[in-house]
Design an enzyme around this catalytic site. Structure first.
Site, PDB file in Angstrom:
ATOM      1  N   HIS A 398       0.818  -1.211   0.000  1.00 36.98           N
ATOM      2  CA  HIS A 398       0.000   0.000   0.000  1.00 36.98           C
ATOM      3  C   HIS A 398       0.855   1.266   0.000  1.00 36.98           C
ATOM      4  O   HIS A 398       0.639   2.195  -0.778  1.00 36.98           O
ATOM      5  CB  HIS A 398      -0.921  -0.023   1.232  1.00 36.98           C
ATOM      6  CG  HIS A 398      -1.728   1.213   1.386  1.00 36.98           C
ATOM      7  ND1 HIS A 398      -1.347   2.257   2.193  1.00 36.98           N
ATOM      8  CD2 HIS A 398      -2.881   1.599   0.798  1.00 36.98           C
ATOM      9  CE1 HIS A 398      -2.242   3.213   2.109  1.00 36.98           C
ATOM     10  NE2 HIS A 398      -3.192   2.840   1.274  1.00 36.98           N
ATOM     11  N   ARG A 495      -8.943   2.583  -8.082  1.00 35.24           N
ATOM     12  CA  ARG A 495      -9.119   1.866  -6.810  1.00 35.24           C
ATOM     13  C   ARG A 495     -10.052   2.693  -5.941  1.00 35.24           C
ATOM     14  O   ARG A 495      -9.776   3.870  -5.704  1.00 35.24           O
ATOM     15  CB  ARG A 495      -7.786   1.747  -6.073  1.00 35.24           C
ATOM     16  CG  ARG A 495      -6.795   0.781  -6.678  1.00 35.24           C
ATOM     17  CD  ARG A 495      -5.583   0.691  -5.743  1.00 35.24           C
ATOM     18  NE  ARG A 495      -4.674  -0.366  -6.133  1.00 35.24           N
ATOM     19  CZ  ARG A 495      -3.626  -0.190  -6.928  1.00 35.24           C
ATOM     20  NH1 ARG A 495      -3.376   0.996  -7.440  1.00 35.24           N
ATOM     21  NH2 ARG A 495      -2.826  -1.198  -7.212  1.00 35.24           N
ATOM     22  N   ARG A 542     -12.813  -0.372 -10.002  1.00 35.11           N
ATOM     23  CA  ARG A 542     -12.775  -1.683  -9.362  1.00 35.11           C
ATOM     24  C   ARG A 542     -13.651  -1.663  -8.112  1.00 35.11           C
ATOM     25  O   ARG A 542     -13.590  -0.725  -7.326  1.00 35.11           O
ATOM     26  CB  ARG A 542     -11.342  -2.009  -8.977  1.00 35.11           C
ATOM     27  CG  ARG A 542     -11.233  -3.356  -8.307  1.00 35.11           C
ATOM     28  CD  ARG A 542      -9.816  -3.695  -8.068  1.00 35.11           C
ATOM     29  NE  ARG A 542      -9.277  -2.953  -6.952  1.00 35.11           N
ATOM     30  CZ  ARG A 542      -8.023  -3.077  -6.548  1.00 35.11           C
ATOM     31  NH1 ARG A 542      -7.194  -3.887  -7.180  1.00 35.11           N
ATOM     32  NH2 ARG A 542      -7.579  -2.404  -5.529  1.00 35.11           N
ATOM     33  N   GLU A 638      -5.990 -11.986 -11.350  1.00 32.56           N
ATOM     34  CA  GLU A 638      -5.027 -11.854 -10.249  1.00 32.56           C
ATOM     35  C   GLU A 638      -4.719 -13.199  -9.623  1.00 32.56           C
ATOM     36  O   GLU A 638      -3.897 -13.287  -8.719  1.00 32.56           O
ATOM     37  CB  GLU A 638      -5.610 -10.953  -9.154  1.00 32.56           C
ATOM     38  CG  GLU A 638      -5.835  -9.536  -9.609  1.00 32.56           C
ATOM     39  CD  GLU A 638      -6.462  -8.694  -8.523  1.00 32.56           C
ATOM     40  OE1 GLU A 638      -5.769  -7.849  -7.957  1.00 32.56           O
ATOM     41  OE2 GLU A 638      -7.662  -8.884  -8.251  1.00 32.56           O
ATOM     42  N   THR A 661      -1.073  -7.741 -11.657  1.00 31.65           N
ATOM     43  CA  THR A 661       0.162  -8.518 -11.480  1.00 31.65           C
ATOM     44  C   THR A 661       0.731  -8.424 -10.068  1.00 31.65           C
ATOM     45  O   THR A 661       1.547  -9.252  -9.678  1.00 31.65           O
ATOM     46  CB  THR A 661       1.235  -8.060 -12.484  1.00 31.65           C
ATOM     47  OG1 THR A 661       1.173  -6.644 -12.585  1.00 31.65           O
ATOM     48  CG2 THR A 661       1.030  -8.693 -13.833  1.00 31.65           C
ATOM     49  N   ASN A 662       0.286  -7.407  -9.314  1.00 33.38           N
ATOM     50  CA  ASN A 662       0.766  -7.344  -7.921  1.00 33.38           C
ATOM     51  C   ASN A 662       0.331  -8.610  -7.204  1.00 33.38           C
ATOM     52  O   ASN A 662       1.101  -9.248  -6.489  1.00 33.38           O
ATOM     53  CB  ASN A 662       0.182  -6.131  -7.196  1.00 33.38           C
ATOM     54  CG  ASN A 662       0.513  -4.828  -7.880  1.00 33.38           C
ATOM     55  OD1 ASN A 662       1.441  -4.772  -8.667  1.00 33.38           O
ATOM     56  ND2 ASN A 662      -0.243  -3.784  -7.587  1.00 33.38           N
ATOM     57  N   CYS A 710      -3.014  -3.625 -14.905  1.00 34.79           N
ATOM     58  CA  CYS A 710      -3.074  -2.472 -14.008  1.00 34.79           C
ATOM     59  C   CYS A 710      -2.205  -2.669 -12.780  1.00 34.79           C
ATOM     60  O   CYS A 710      -2.180  -1.841 -11.888  1.00 34.79           O
ATOM     61  CB  CYS A 710      -4.506  -2.160 -13.618  1.00 34.79           C
ATOM     62  SG  CYS A 710      -5.329  -3.551 -12.835  1.00 34.79           S
TER      63      CYS A 710
HETATM   64  C1  PEP Z   1      -2.870  -5.945  -8.543  1.00 32.72           C
HETATM   65  O1  PEP Z   1      -3.061  -6.882  -7.771  1.00 32.72           O
HETATM   66  O2  PEP Z   1      -1.984  -5.947  -9.419  1.00 32.72           O
HETATM   67  C2  PEP Z   1      -3.685  -4.735  -8.436  1.00 32.72           C
HETATM   68  C3  PEP Z   1      -3.609  -3.784  -9.342  1.00 32.72           C
HETATM   69  O3  PEP Z   1      -4.510  -4.621  -7.347  1.00 32.72           O
HETATM   70  P1  PEP Z   1      -4.020  -4.178  -5.882  1.00 32.72           P
HETATM   71  O4  PEP Z   1      -2.588  -3.739  -5.974  1.00 32.72           O
HETATM   72  O5  PEP Z   1      -4.901  -3.073  -5.446  1.00 32.72           O
HETATM   73  O6  PEP Z   1      -4.206  -5.440  -5.112  1.00 32.72           O
HETATM   74 MG    MG Z   2      -4.819  -6.851  -6.551  1.00 37.30          MG
END
Ligand code: PEP
Ligand code: MG
Length: 761
Positions: A398, A495, A542, A638, A661-662, A710
């Site tokens: 975060h 977000r 989202r 994801e 991709t996170n 994203c």
């Molecule tokens: C991700 O998981 O790549 C994503 C964009 O969502 P977040 O970072 O908010 O989990």
């Molecule tokens: Mg995510």
């Protein structure tokens, strides 16, 4: 004694009457610098109010607490503020404020917008500085609104941060008063910044940058400004560069809100300043530098042909550049900590240790916020912070995501920042390299602050046209304009959790307290800001995706379950499908936006792992009468689960997918994205991730379903290049990365075309 005085009638000898800020503004007017006019509600008027209203004693009694006890401090703040906000202000004081505002309006011939600023002063030490401790309210209009803002400034004298600061610095609360400065806001037709000396060498050259409209576009760097260099001694213009100015920020005459518009064709290439204006500005720069004794970084605006000086502060880069040259490019300071360089830029400031959103007030403008891990309710403090340092987290945590968006240098995952660093100590943070130094260290950092980088994104004079769309990620509605100024092809991820968590109360609190409509309105309001800024370009919003631990600190979050692995737990669509009451509210907010004509809003479902989830969500949307023919609905990919069963989703009618991709990386590689101990194993370019991406893009391309990314990896040129080769439809990057990604995409597409042409022969 009068409760109000004109700023032009005060000067440096009136510190106890109007505080440092008021006195300095008066002084500026006296030495001939055209600062916007206005008046001060005197510190004595404030004192008079609390005495006559009979609340003074109660306030000071409430403030007698141990300020290191968060709960006590918070209670003191609440009690004192409540007393100020609810007491009856003596009629003569209220009348004096309102009629002085009306007089100001008469002078201007219209109801003026004003800024109401706090200017605190100590009785026995009138020149003590309380800068940044109290609040400012911008864009106030109408006598009632202005009066209320003055009252809020008074109340801000008892904000937790201000109380804490005074005790820490040994000031007695009883002896500190507050003057509220009411100053006209300038509706600039052109504006910009200037440096009274060359900002990197310190030479006596005034460097002026200017563009059309209000100053935010130059300050934020979202527009490429004209540039003038004026010799400060001879007042000769040495150089002039006329930029192509694509956008400008103006106040919409209908809504009175600030909006970004296209610069009319005639003005795009036209020079913003006349030579006369440039020289006049250089004169003011000289006066200000002389007055303050050091080079100044000045904001200016021109309204109806009249120049105004809006702000002047010391330039900080000159000394740094010089020192950095002397010490080569390496810093010589003592390294206190190392971590991951999560958001580039260098900042020096005082450490503020933060344990929860409740002690955020401690973080003043430019302070270094140090915390175990940031939570969305800490975003207001992150906005003020000069840099952020955390114990925990990886590149996709975060703190990293928000810091990049805010353009705030950040080092995450240092493991021991909160134990090594002490409140109040001075440190220098290099957010590019991931290093924290003791004290003030001159760094010749190649890393630009992310905000400046965001600026260069906007400075792209001509944007390359790319077949692959380049979009932008947004989390904070107040970054919508900066995001739109990148000229991105849409928003690939909005977000909403930061918006929701910023409300301070959980969605369930709203539901339980019968305030569902209010929640829908808040949600729609935040999304609308972004959808408006991009209309008609698509904005994929989202639905809520906040792990349970992020809710716990909020009102209504007391009963959030404690999960062993919140990342693998009750978040995203899986939570919304068990708490369908909440999901329905989100859907109603989307419907509301569509009914308003914001048909560019699309819906993206997070954390999906089985097509059943998509089917259930779709059924609820239909029950809520959302017209699925007219609204784009897609999923985030994801989880490997979603990636490997993508055909099922395609069969069920998804309009698009976007790779998160996170998360896809953490779930594919079994590497917790928030865990600094395994951050070295976290790589979005791992062949397994690329294989999943390739598989999904191929299936989607066959079926005509749009594909995007994203996650943070979309901002990496290397990944962008691979994705173009794979055949993705769009890439959504962070604000500061849009220009670079766009360039990478353009180049990669050209390479592909050349390759194809060559192979044909
Ligand atoms: C991700 O998981 O790549 C994503 C964009 O969502 P977040 O970072 O908010 O989990
Ligand atoms: Mg995510």
């Amino acid at each position: 004694m009068d409760s109000v005085v004109w700023l032009k009638d005060v000067g440096k000898d009136n510190l106890s009457l109007v505080g440092g800020k008021g006195a300095s503004l008066g002084e500026m007017i006296n030495i001939g610098v055209p600062v916007p006019g206005g008046f001060a509600v005197t510190a004595q008027a404030f004192r008079d109010f609390i005495n006559r209203a009979g609340i003074a004693k109660k306030i000071f009694k409430a403030l007698d607490v141990d300020v290191n006890q968060e709960v006590q401090l918070h209670k003191a703040e609440m009690t004192a503020k409540k007393l100020i906000m609810e007491a009856k202000v003596p009629e003569d004081i209220e009348k004096a404020i309102k009629s002085r505002y009306e007089e100001l309006c008469q002078q201007e011939g219209k109801q003026v917008f004003v800024a109401v600023r706090s200017s605190a002063t100590a009785e026995d030490l009138p020149d003590a500085s309380f800068a940044g401790q109290q609040e400012t309210y911008l864009n106030m209009r109408g006598a009632e609104e202005v009066f209320n803002a003055v009252r809020k400034c008074w109340a801000s004298l008892y904000g937790a941060r201000a109380i804490f600061y005074r005790v820490e610095q040994g000031f007695e609360h009883e002896k500190v008063n507050l003057s509220a400065i009411v100053q006209k806001m300038v509706d600039s037709e052109k504006s910009g910044v200037m440096f009274s000396s060359q900002p990197s060498t310190g030479e006596p050259l005034v460097v002026i940058e200017g563009a059309w409209g209000l100053g935010e576009s130059v300050v934020s760097g979202s527009v490429s400004p004209d540039n003038f260099v004026v010799d400060r001694k001879t007042k000769k213009i040495l150089s002039k560069y006329i930029a192509t100015k694509e956008t400008m920020i103006i106040r919409d005459p209908k809504t009175q809100k600030t909006v970004t518009i296209k610069v009319p064709a005639k003005k795009k290439e036209a020079v913003v300043l006349t030579d006369k204006e440039a020289i006049e500005l250089a004169n003011y720069a000289e006066i200000l530098e002389k007055h303050y004794g050091i080079p100044q970084d000045i904001e200016w605006g021109v309204e109806k042909g009249k120049i105004y000086i809006l702000q002047s502060r010391p330039i900080t880069t000159i000394g740094n550049a010089k020192k950095a040259e002397a010490s080569s490019s390496e810093a010589s300071g003592k390294v206190l900590l190392t971590g991951l360089g999560a958001a580039p830029g260098v900042a020096t400031g005082l450490v503020r240790l933060i344990s929860s959103g409740r002690d955020l007030d401690k973080v003043k403008q430019g302070d270094i916020m140090v915390t175990k891990m940031t939570m969305p309710d800490m975003v207001p403090g992150m906005k003020r912070a000069g840099a952020i340092v955390t114990d925990e987290g990886g590149m996709a945590c975060h703190a990293a995501i928000v810091s990049r968006e805010l353009g705030c240098p950040a080092v995450v995952g240092t493991k021991k920042a909160t134990t090594t660093l002490k409140d109040g100590m001075e440190i220098t943070v290099d957010g590019g390299k991931g290093i924290v130094y003791e004290g003030r260290v001159a760094l010749a950092s190649s890393a630009k602050p992310a905000a400046a980088a965001a600026g260069t994104a906007g400075m792209t004079v001509s944007k390359p046209i790319t077949a692959t769309e380049v979009k932008v990620n947004v989390s904070e509605p107040d970054r919508a304009e900066a995001a739109a100024a990148t000229m991105a092809d849409g928003v690939g991820l909005l977000r909403i959790e930061h918006m929701i968590l910023g409300l301070g109360k959980t969605p369930n609190w709203y539901i339980k307290n019968g305030k569902s409509e209010e929640y829908i309105d808040e949600l729609a309001k935040g999304i609308k800001i972004v959808a408006d800024a991009f209309f008609p370009r698509p904005v994929w919003v989202r639905t809520l995706d906040a792990p349970t631990d992020e809710f716990r600190a909020m009102e209504g979050g007391e009963n959030e379950p404690h999960e062993h692995n919140p990342m693998l737990g009750w978040r995203g669509i899986r939570r919304d499908l068990t708490e369908t009451d909440h999901f329905r509210l989100e859907v109603r907010a989307f419907k509301k936006l569509h009914d308003m004509g914001l048909t560019n809003v699309g819906i993206m479902l997070p954390m999906v792992q089985h097509v059943r989830e998509f089917q259930k969500a779709k059924a609820i949307m239909m029950e809520e009468s959302l017209d699925l023919e007219k609204i784009d609905v897609g999923i985030m990919v994801e989880t490997p689960g979603a990636a490997l069963t993508i055909e099922d989703f395609i069969d069920d009618g998804i309009d698009f997918i976007s790779f998160g991709t996170n998360d896809l990386t953490q779930y594919t590689l079994a590497v917790d994205r928030n865990n600094e101990n395994v951050a070295g194993l976290y790589s979005e370019l791992h062949p397994a991730i690329l294989k999943l991406i390739e598989y999904v893009v191929e299936r989607c391309n066959e079926a005509g379903v749009k594909t995007s990314i994203c996650g943070q990896a979309g901002s990496y040129p290397e990944m962008a290049k691979r994705l173009v080769e794979i055949g993705i439809t769009s890439i959504s990057a962070n604000i500061d990365a849009v220009a670079t990604v766009r360039e990478t995409v353009a180049r990669s597409e050209k390479i592909l075309m050349l390759r194809a042409l060559r192979n044909r022969d």
